[in-house]
Design a protein around this motif. Sequence first.
Motif, PDB file in Angstrom:
ATOM      1  N   LYS A 425       0.807  -1.222   0.000  1.00 40.51           N
ATOM      2  CA  LYS A 425       0.000   0.000   0.000  1.00 40.51           C
ATOM      3  C   LYS A 425       0.841   1.274   0.000  1.00 40.51           C
ATOM      4  O   LYS A 425       0.289   2.368  -0.010  1.00 40.51           O
ATOM      5  CB  LYS A 425      -0.926   0.012   1.227  1.00 40.51           C
ATOM      6  N   THR A 426       2.163   1.124   0.061  1.00 43.28           N
ATOM      7  CA  THR A 426       3.024   2.303   0.054  1.00 43.28           C
ATOM      8  C   THR A 426       3.784   2.406  -1.264  1.00 43.28           C
ATOM      9  O   THR A 426       4.142   1.393  -1.869  1.00 43.28           O
ATOM     10  CB  THR A 426       4.031   2.274   1.224  1.00 43.28           C
ATOM     11  N   SER A 427       4.021   3.631  -1.696  1.00 44.62           N
ATOM     12  CA  SER A 427       4.800   3.853  -2.920  1.00 44.62           C
ATOM     13  C   SER A 427       6.188   4.385  -2.587  1.00 44.62           C
ATOM     14  O   SER A 427       6.959   4.716  -3.484  1.00 44.62           O
ATOM     15  CB  SER A 427       4.060   4.848  -3.826  1.00 44.62           C
ATOM     16  N   ASN A 428       6.502   4.461  -1.291  1.00 43.68           N
ATOM     17  CA  ASN A 428       7.803   4.960  -0.842  1.00 43.68           C
ATOM     18  C   ASN A 428       8.856   3.864  -1.021  1.00 43.68           C
ATOM     19  O   ASN A 428       8.804   2.838  -0.344  1.00 43.68           O
ATOM     20  CB  ASN A 428       7.703   5.371   0.634  1.00 43.68           C
ATOM     21  N   PRO A 429       9.837   4.052  -1.919  1.00 46.64           N
ATOM     22  CA  PRO A 429      10.822   2.989  -2.182  1.00 46.64           C
ATOM     23  C   PRO A 429      11.678   2.646  -0.966  1.00 46.64           C
ATOM     24  O   PRO A 429      12.035   1.484  -0.759  1.00 46.64           O
ATOM     25  CB  PRO A 429      11.680   3.568  -3.317  1.00 46.64           C
ATOM     26  N   ASP A 430      12.014   3.656  -0.146  1.00 42.36           N
ATOM     27  CA  ASP A 430      12.825   3.394   1.052  1.00 42.36           C
ATOM     28  C   ASP A 430      12.060   2.536   2.054  1.00 42.36           C
ATOM     29  O   ASP A 430      12.617   1.632   2.683  1.00 42.36           O
ATOM     30  CB  ASP A 430      13.232   4.715   1.719  1.00 42.36           C
TER      31      ASP A 430
END
Length: 709
Positions: A425-430
């Motif tokens: 559900k997250t698009s944050n690569p880190d």
Amino acid sequence: MSRSKDTSASATPPAEGNGVVLYDKEPDATQEALATFVNLRDNIYCDSIKDIYSAADEFMACDCMEDVGADGVNHACGPDSDCINRLTNIECVDGQCSGCGDKCQNQRFQNNEIAPVSIFKTEHKGYGMRADEDIYPHTFIVEYKGEIVDNELYKERKEQYSNEGIKHFYFMMIQDNEIIDATKKASIGRFCNHSCDPNAYVEKWVVNKRFRMGIFAKRKIIKGEEITFDYNVDRYGAEPQKCYCGAPNCLGVMGGKTQSESARLLPHVITEALGVRANVEKRWIKEQKKLGTKVTQDNIDSNVNVEFVKSLELEPLRLADVSKVVSCLLQPDLDFIVISRVIERFSLCDNYDEIVNRFCRLHGMQALSTALKTLLGLSGDKYSNEEEELFASMVKILQHWPPLRAKNTIVSCKMDEMLQEAESKTSNPDLKSSVSQLLSNWKDLELVYRIPKRSDLKNASDTATKLDDRRARSTSMPASEVVDPAKTAINGVALPPGWEWAEDPTTKTVYYFNRSKNITQWERPVSTPTGPGVSDEEERRKRREKERQKEEAMYKKLEQERQLARQKELEIEEMRMNKLSSIIAQASLEKPSTPAETPKKEERHISATEKQWTKLFASAVPNMLKKYENEIGRDSLKACARDIVHTLAQKELKRRSDSKPPSELSHEKKAKIKHFVKEYMAKFLVKLEEKKKRKSSGAASESKRTKSH
């Protein structure tokens, strides 16, 4: 709630040096007070709810170990333990918690425990309860008992008591449709008076599948001090009454509008986890009143005032408060803002790793998984900024987790599965990378299995263990000097080299032991041929490696099967929910068909705004209802969902006819919808049960008539 004035009682005693008023010189009126009501050993449930165990799904078995001391008392699950049941307001039950043993220390309601208290007469409040000894913070004082009535009977009783001239009622709500009536049948807890600055509090506990209410010490209560709690919205009376508590912050009135407006902003468990002091709540309420803002409960279902939680200036989490945070996070379906702000306290600490270590020891993984489960239930396909920030804080805690030796905790609370779902559900690569690293670190951990106890052979096991301990300590005596040849064979069949047998004197059970290998076991040993030059140690190492490989292969196979099954379930569930949402949205907009003979009415115009509200509610309601499907059936579920969606949409149109609907529902809105659904289904289930009873009664009557003919 005030009691009738008693002019025979003496005036209020002078306050001690610390400002606490003591009543230890007042005559003991306990026996006199007990004669005014029926003293109950257990609560009495009215017919409509006596077979309903509303807390049946709340119980969990703790993982404490039995700890019987020299005094013969089982000290497991005590006040200083990290018992998960005690942390989450659940009592252990004999036979259901196998690890902690019978009669552990977490059974205060079941044991009918009462702190050292007595009843005395007050000047203005009738009877009151006082401490006969010093009572320390969070000590269980007494259970608030009575007759447990439903909403309908509560209304009847209230009217009945008013007609009887009874001015002071003793009602306390447990939850919707469960109210304690302590007016005529009760415990001495009914004599605990109100104070605007109380030294005790009321807390709901799960005891053997039912919710029960206990009175606990909020701070140290001095010997002779009156015990009071804030009646707030928990107690019900006929009319608003003058308050005689004498506290500096006294509101002057109990019950009525003044009392309800001062409703508790947060439940006790959340107040403790956020580190909120009583004066902070009072100050915030005063500030809101100065601004002309009416203080209300923003979330009635969980009794949480969201605006107040948002306004808090949090303090760093202390080691002493970690258990309070665990207790809070273990509560299911917490408000998003509560979880977010509780987790925020971790980031304010200078001793972050030390805090996480303590959190780990106190069932932190289970608490964090419960919070993550709530977050997943509230979020859509993609996280909002606030949701992603909370998830990142949770991942940070896991990154600082002490090294794990086994995978048991992760698997039992499904943390690995939920992290995979949360990561999608997250698009944050880190953030994705951090989650992947955690899962990779956990992948090679093994599941550790404990050999179950043989309770029927407990004494024999103890004997064998002691024998094993003696052998482990004593290596000076060669095995050849103590071996009894008669013990190297049983029933004429020789045991493998090095093995002997013995019989436990208590149970007469045979067990086997090997002195050189320091092994004791119940199963008869089997000869294992070994090649030349292969040592016993090498043999054991190979055997362990083989067992480990076999176990690992089995686990991988189970894991693959579980993932495939879960994926299939998710796909089927997604298809069902999409279809159901579509049907409900369409059905909510359709006008019911009119019979041919009925004159046609003018078709109602369905505005674009109504369609948008309907679509919004249809996206949330089915998920909240699916747990009722097995109980009421799919067709009834659809009908309920359709009715709820339509009702909610109409309410919004009346309230906000000119406002444009939001693009998505807020967390607060979802919480309110959830509460509405819960109340709707509670009423629906009651009606359904009544319908079944009428049908059953009708069938029985018909059967009797048939037999008589």
